[in-house]
Design a protein around this motif. Structure first.
Motif, PDB file in Angstrom:
ATOM      1  N   VAL A 117       0.842  -1.208   0.000  1.00 45.23           N
ATOM      2  CA  VAL A 117       0.000   0.000   0.000  1.00 45.23           C
ATOM      3  C   VAL A 117       0.872   1.251   0.000  1.00 45.23           C
ATOM      4  N   ARG A 118       1.895   1.273   0.845  1.00 49.22           N
ATOM      5  CA  ARG A 118       2.788   2.436   0.885  1.00 49.22           C
ATOM      6  C   ARG A 118       3.454   2.660  -0.464  1.00 49.22           C
ATOM      7  N   SER A 119       3.922   1.585  -1.072  1.00 52.96           N
ATOM      8  CA  SER A 119       4.591   1.693  -2.362  1.00 52.96           C
ATOM      9  C   SER A 119       3.647   2.242  -3.430  1.00 52.96           C
ATOM     10  N   PHE A 120       2.389   1.768  -3.418  1.00 53.98           N
ATOM     11  CA  PHE A 120       1.412   2.240  -4.410  1.00 53.98           C
ATOM     12  C   PHE A 120       1.121   3.729  -4.218  1.00 53.98           C
ATOM     13  N   ILE A 121       0.917   4.134  -2.966  1.00 51.79           N
ATOM     14  CA  ILE A 121       0.597   5.539  -2.678  1.00 51.79           C
ATOM     15  C   ILE A 121       1.755   6.446  -3.089  1.00 51.79           C
ATOM     16  N   VAL A 122       2.974   5.996  -2.843  1.00 53.76           N
ATOM     17  CA  VAL A 122       4.161   6.802  -3.135  1.00 53.76           C
ATOM     18  C   VAL A 122       4.426   6.888  -4.634  1.00 53.76           C
ATOM     19  N   CYS A 123       4.224   5.780  -5.352  1.00 57.55           N
ATOM     20  CA  CYS A 123       4.647   5.717  -6.762  1.00 57.55           C
ATOM     21  C   CYS A 123       3.568   6.072  -7.772  1.00 57.55           C
ATOM     22  N   PHE A 124       2.294   5.972  -7.399  1.00 54.03           N
ATOM     23  CA  PHE A 124       1.231   6.255  -8.372  1.00 54.03           C
ATOM     24  C   PHE A 124       1.270   7.691  -8.888  1.00 54.03           C
ATOM     25  N   PRO A 125       1.620   8.697  -8.049  1.00 51.39           N
ATOM     26  CA  PRO A 125       1.714  10.066  -8.592  1.00 51.39           C
ATOM     27  C   PRO A 125       2.707  10.221  -9.732  1.00 51.39           C
ATOM     28  N   PHE A 126       3.699   9.340  -9.847  1.00 50.24           N
ATOM     29  CA  PHE A 126       4.638   9.408 -10.966  1.00 50.24           C
ATOM     30  C   PHE A 126       3.896   9.345 -12.312  1.00 50.24           C
ATOM     31  N   VAL A 127       2.830   8.549 -12.349  1.00 50.03           N
ATOM     32  CA  VAL A 127       2.059   8.402 -13.594  1.00 50.03           C
ATOM     33  C   VAL A 127       1.453   9.740 -13.998  1.00 50.03           C
ATOM     34  N   PHE A 128       0.849  10.453 -13.033  1.00 54.88           N
ATOM     35  CA  PHE A 128       0.247  11.753 -13.331  1.00 54.88           C
ATOM     36  C   PHE A 128       1.309  12.797 -13.650  1.00 54.88           C
ATOM     37  N   LEU A 129       2.460  12.703 -12.984  1.00 55.92           N
ATOM     38  CA  LEU A 129       3.510  13.695 -13.197  1.00 55.92           C
ATOM     39  C   LEU A 129       4.087  13.638 -14.610  1.00 55.92           C
ATOM     40  N   VAL A 130       4.188  12.440 -15.195  1.00 57.65           N
ATOM     41  CA  VAL A 130       4.707  12.360 -16.569  1.00 57.65           C
ATOM     42  C   VAL A 130       3.598  12.624 -17.588  1.00 57.65           C
ATOM     43  N   HIS A 131       2.344  12.324 -17.249  1.00 56.29           N
ATOM     44  CA  HIS A 131       1.242  12.577 -18.171  1.00 56.29           C
ATOM     45  C   HIS A 131       0.921  14.063 -18.286  1.00 56.29           C
ATOM     46  N   LEU A 154      12.298  13.934 -21.600  1.00 54.50           N
ATOM     47  CA  LEU A 154      11.860  14.028 -22.992  1.00 54.50           C
ATOM     48  C   LEU A 154      10.950  15.231 -23.218  1.00 54.50           C
ATOM     49  N   ALA A 155      10.382  15.771 -22.153  1.00 52.75           N
ATOM     50  CA  ALA A 155       9.396  16.845 -22.268  1.00 52.75           C
ATOM     51  C   ALA A 155      10.071  18.177 -22.572  1.00 52.75           C
ATOM     52  N   CYS A 156       9.343  19.029 -23.278  1.00 50.76           N
ATOM     53  CA  CYS A 156       9.814  20.399 -23.494  1.00 50.76           C
ATOM     54  C   CYS A 156       9.047  21.310 -22.541  1.00 50.76           C
ATOM     55  N   ASP A 157       8.901  20.853 -21.326  1.00 50.31           N
ATOM     56  CA  ASP A 157       8.108  21.516 -20.300  1.00 50.31           C
ATOM     57  C   ASP A 157       8.964  21.631 -19.039  1.00 50.31           C
ATOM     58  N   ASN A 158       8.470  22.373 -18.071  1.00 52.36           N
ATOM     59  CA  ASN A 158       9.187  22.505 -16.799  1.00 52.36           C
ATOM     60  C   ASN A 158       9.025  21.224 -15.989  1.00 52.36           C
ATOM     61  N   ILE A 159      10.153  20.599 -15.618  1.00 53.39           N
ATOM     62  CA  ILE A 159      10.082  19.323 -14.885  1.00 53.39           C
ATOM     63  C   ILE A 159      10.546  19.465 -13.431  1.00 53.39           C
ATOM     64  N   ASN A 160      10.532  20.687 -12.919  1.00 58.30           N
ATOM     65  CA  ASN A 160      10.982  20.904 -11.540  1.00 58.30           C
ATOM     66  C   ASN A 160      10.150  20.113 -10.532  1.00 58.30           C
ATOM     67  N   ILE A 161       8.836  20.042 -10.766  1.00 58.45           N
ATOM     68  CA  ILE A 161       7.969  19.289  -9.855  1.00 58.45           C
ATOM     69  C   ILE A 161       8.355  17.813  -9.863  1.00 58.45           C
ATOM     70  N   ASN A 162       8.647  17.278 -11.049  1.00 60.00           N
ATOM     71  CA  ASN A 162       9.079  15.874 -11.151  1.00 60.00           C
ATOM     72  C   ASN A 162      10.365  15.635 -10.380  1.00 60.00           C
ATOM     73  N   VAL A 163      11.313  16.572 -10.524  1.00 57.23           N
ATOM     74  CA  VAL A 163      12.601  16.423  -9.827  1.00 57.23           C
ATOM     75  C   VAL A 163      12.394  16.474  -8.321  1.00 57.23           C
ATOM     76  N   ILE A 164      11.609  17.447  -7.856  1.00 64.57           N
ATOM     77  CA  ILE A 164      11.389  17.627  -6.416  1.00 64.57           C
ATOM     78  C   ILE A 164      10.661  16.417  -5.834  1.00 64.57           C
ATOM     79  N   TYR A 165       9.626  15.949  -6.557  1.00 66.43           N
ATOM     80  CA  TYR A 165       8.871  14.805  -6.027  1.00 66.43           C
ATOM     81  C   TYR A 165       9.741  13.543  -6.014  1.00 66.43           C
TER      82      TYR A 165
END
Length: 282
Positions: A117-131, A154-165
């Motif tokens: 459960v902990r792993s799912f809660i922690v890792c599922f936001p990665f899916v939304f962050l790349v989408h 690969l994105a031409c967008d700001n990825i600071n949130i991805n890095v921080i998360y």
């Protein structure tokens, strides 16, 4: 290495399930670790082999994101299992008389569920962050499998949130697990060195040897890949990044059952018993 990892870990799970002598907390946690190793290797190795053997370098975005999720999900879950195994050794050595009362079957099941459960809660936001990112042309990941920052770059967008998360997850999940494991072994060492008999000390420490080897194999290459990917820049050659990351997903799963098989007498006995010929008395 992938075949050895599959055969070794599946055989370890089979032994644990079928042999009542191995229905103890240590071996139940070991079977969880073996299952995580099988899933981690299977989520990466087949596609890696397809790339190297058949030059099958294409993957859909959905499949890439799915692979990313499962790699991170299994990694965080396996880290929690290693923490549970450290807690098992702590209770066994520091509170031996309460071992079976603390680590009941119900408690072990709850620990396993909590890890998932902990792993799912922690890792599922990665899916939304790349989408949520905007992609505009670049579609080549310089790696043999998909992971979070590889996709985000690969994105031409700001990825600071991805890095921080990503950093936050690494520190608050895996980093916290490492700290708690170190605390467990510190308390184990304090207890062991209070034992007057050197023979008893060695026996107590020998039960932890396999787990310490597995911990080092799991966290050392992961830590190298994590720091090199984010902070290494051009100081570390790119092929070294990829080599370590590729070996990381097959070498620990391959060696874990071998280490436990060599260092754990109960598993050795069950393996010998399993492969010994059956004699029929008339």
């Amino acid at each position: 290495m992938y075949i050895v990892a599959l055969v070794g870990n599946l055989f370890l799970i089979f032994l644990t399930v079928t042999e009542k002598r191995l229905h103890e907390p240590m071996y139940l946690f070991l079977s969880m670790l073996a299952l995580a190793d099988v899933l981690l290797a299977t989520s990466t190795a087949p596609k890696m082999l397809a790339i190297f053997w058949f030059h099958s370098t294409n993957i859909s975005f959905g499949s890439c994101v799915s692979q990313m999720f499962f790699i991170h999900f299994i990694f965080v879950a396996e880290s929690a299992i290693l923490l549970a195994m450290a807690f098992d050794r702590y209770v066994a050595i520091c509170y031996p008389l309460r071992y079976t009362a603390i680590l009941t079957s119900s408690a072990i099941g709850k620990i396993g569920i909590a890890a998932v459960v902990r792993s799912f809660i922690v890792c599922f936001p990665f899916v939304f962050l790349v989408h949520r990112l905007l992609y505009c042309g670049r579609n080549i990941i310089p790696h043999s499998y998909c992971e979070h920052m590889g996709i985000a770059r690969l994105a031409c967008d700001n990825i600071n949130i991805n890095v921080i998360y990503g950093l936050t997850v690494a520190l608050l999940s895996t980093g916290l697990d490492i700290m708690l494991i170190i605390m467990s072994y510190t308390m184990i060492l304090c207890t062991v060195f209070q034992i007057p008999s050197w023979t008893a000390r060695f026996k107590a420490l020998s039960t932890c040897g396999s787990h310490i080897c597995v911990i080092l194999m799991f966290y050392a290459p992961a830590f190298f890949s994590f720091t090199a990917h984010r902070f290494g820049g051009k100081t570390i050659p790119h092929h070294i990044h990829i080599l370590v990351a590729n070996l990381y997903v097959v070498v620990p799963p391959m060696l874990n059952p071998i280490i436990y098989g060599v260092r754990t007498k109960q598993i050795q006995d069950q393996v010998i018993l399993f492969f010994s010929p059956i004699s029929i008395c008339r």
